[in-house]
Design an enzyme around this catalytic site. Structure first.
Site, PDB file in Angstrom:
ATOM      1  N   LYS A  78      37.406 -26.141  37.008  1.00  0.00           N
ATOM      2  CA  LYS A  78      37.478 -24.948  37.848  1.00  0.00           C
ATOM      3  C   LYS A  78      38.086 -23.748  37.144  1.00  0.00           C
ATOM      4  O   LYS A  78      38.672 -22.863  37.762  1.00  0.00           O
ATOM      5  CB  LYS A  78      38.224 -25.220  39.163  1.00  0.00           C
ATOM      6  CG  LYS A  78      37.832 -26.514  39.877  1.00  0.00           C
ATOM      7  CD  LYS A  78      36.331 -26.794  39.851  1.00  0.00           C
ATOM      8  CE  LYS A  78      35.520 -25.754  40.609  1.00  0.00           C
ATOM      9  NZ  LYS A  78      34.038 -26.006  40.449  1.00  0.00           N
ATOM     10  N   HIS A 144      37.027 -31.609  29.132  1.00  0.00           N
ATOM     11  CA  HIS A 144      38.237 -31.282  29.902  1.00  0.00           C
ATOM     12  C   HIS A 144      39.457 -31.957  29.281  1.00  0.00           C
ATOM     13  O   HIS A 144      40.559 -31.858  29.822  1.00  0.00           O
ATOM     14  CB  HIS A 144      38.096 -31.737  31.346  1.00  0.00           C
ATOM     15  CG  HIS A 144      37.033 -31.023  32.121  1.00  0.00           C
ATOM     16  ND1 HIS A 144      36.909 -29.649  32.127  1.00  0.00           N
ATOM     17  CD2 HIS A 144      36.038 -31.488  32.923  1.00  0.00           C
ATOM     18  CE1 HIS A 144      35.892 -29.306  32.903  1.00  0.00           C
ATOM     19  NE2 HIS A 144      35.356 -30.391  33.399  1.00  0.00           N
ATOM     20  N   GLY A 298      33.662 -17.739  42.639  1.00  0.00           N
ATOM     21  CA  GLY A 298      33.728 -17.182  41.296  1.00  0.00           C
ATOM     22  C   GLY A 298      34.528 -15.896  41.198  1.00  0.00           C
ATOM     23  O   GLY A 298      34.392 -15.139  40.236  1.00  0.00           O
TER      24      GLY A 298
END
Length: 330
Positions: A78, A144, A298
């Site tokens: 995210k 990640h 976003g």
């Protein structure tokens, strides 16, 4: 790369990963956001039971084989991962006969999820089919995984790494909604208060958030020619100039002729939230995960609509303390 090339054809994942179960069952454990549990490994929290998990992270350390020409995009979940993948794919492949604009454009970003075009190294080790044909260079991958837990040769080979981070308050809100979309309904939904409590204690996928950022920031300061450190907020505020800098870092600078033709602006438009979310309204990425789950707002500063002022102040206090002296600003 065709759509079929981007498909995730996986081994029998439970059977493939069974060999790693004995490696982590005694590790510290907390309840998970999307998966049942989070396990502490090498100082960070990894998920259980999906493609981006403690098992695939360990498998990547054991089995993933980097090449010196590889390019890696590193983020926490995210933090603009999907957008960064699209931008880098468009920059590196802009001379591969892909028209950027026009109704007859063949650019894969107009019909394929960026996560298929730039695969995760954690997923790559459980794929039956390699993402890139032999000889394709550079290979584009994402991860990640914290810097200190990367497969060793990614660092040893001096591969280029682009890291993008984001204001932790917006990360928390985005992760909260993302997790609730993917949670097993039998577990019930998280509350924002529960998510805040866990996140502020550092208990989140890939977290502690602040340690993940610091690892890549310190590495970028030590080796700026190989590790580029970006913030989502700066990318949003001056996207065209950041695309130019990104292309320079990757070794794919824009020519003066391209600049005059507006190619940088075309790439920014191609990779806009509006276009990417429209392309990915339907279909699944893998194992029933909808393409549209990667697109919510976003926006910068959206956290003010979901967190209390006190929550924001607590996270800001932690951030200022943890990032002191590292020149990280949102």
């Amino acid at each position: 790369m065709t759509e079929e090339d981007g498909d995730y054809r996986l081994h029998d994942v439970p059977l493939f990963l069974d060999r790693y179960k004995d490696r982590f069952t005694t590790f510290p454990k907390e309840k998970g956001w999307m998966t049942d549990d989070l396990y502490m490994y090498q100082g960070f929290w990894f998920q259980s039971g999906n493609g981006l998990s403690i098992m695939t992270a360990i498998a990547a350390q054991d089995q993933f084989k980097p090449l010196p020409s590889d390019i890696y995009l590193a983020t926490l979940q995210k933090c603009g991962t999907t957008w960064l993948k699209a931008l880098v794919f468009a920059i590196v492949n802009r001379n591969h006969n892909y028209q950027i604009n026009g109704s007859d454009s063949s650019n894969p970003l107009l019909f394929i999820n960026p996560h298929k075009l730039v695969p995760d190294i954690e997923i790559e080790v459980i794929r039956m089919n390699p993402t890139y044909a032999e000889g394709h260079s550079p290979r584009l991958f994402s991860t990640h995984t914290p810097y200190t837990s990367l497969p060793e040769n990614i660092v040893n080979f001096g591969c280029r790494i682009v890291y993008m981070c984001r204001d932790p308050k917006d990360v928390l809100v985005s992760l909260f909604y993302f997790a609730n979309k993917l949670r097993d309904t039998s577990r019930g939904l998280m509350t924002i208060e529960e998510a805040f409590e866990m996140f502020s204690k550092g208990i989140s996928p890939g977290g502690p958030y602040w340690e993940h950022m610091k690892g890549y920031r310190k590495a970028s300061l030590e080796n700026p020619s190989k590790i580029l450190f970006l913030t989502y907020e700066n990318m949003k505020s001056d996207t065209v100039n950041n695309v130019k800098n990104l292309a320079d870092f990757l070794g794919y600078p824009f020519t003066e002729e391209e600049k005059s033709r507006g190619v940088m602006e075309e790439i920014v438009s191609l990779c806009s939230f509006e276009k990417l979310s429209a392309v990915n309204k339907h279909g699944d990425l893998v194992l029933g995960m909808p393409n549209n789950v990667f697109f919510r707002e976003g926006k910068v500063g959206d956290w003010t609509n979901y967190l209390t002022l006190e929550m924001g102040q607590i996270l800001d206090h932690i951030t200022n303390k943890e990032f002191h002296g590292l020149d990280i600003s949102f």
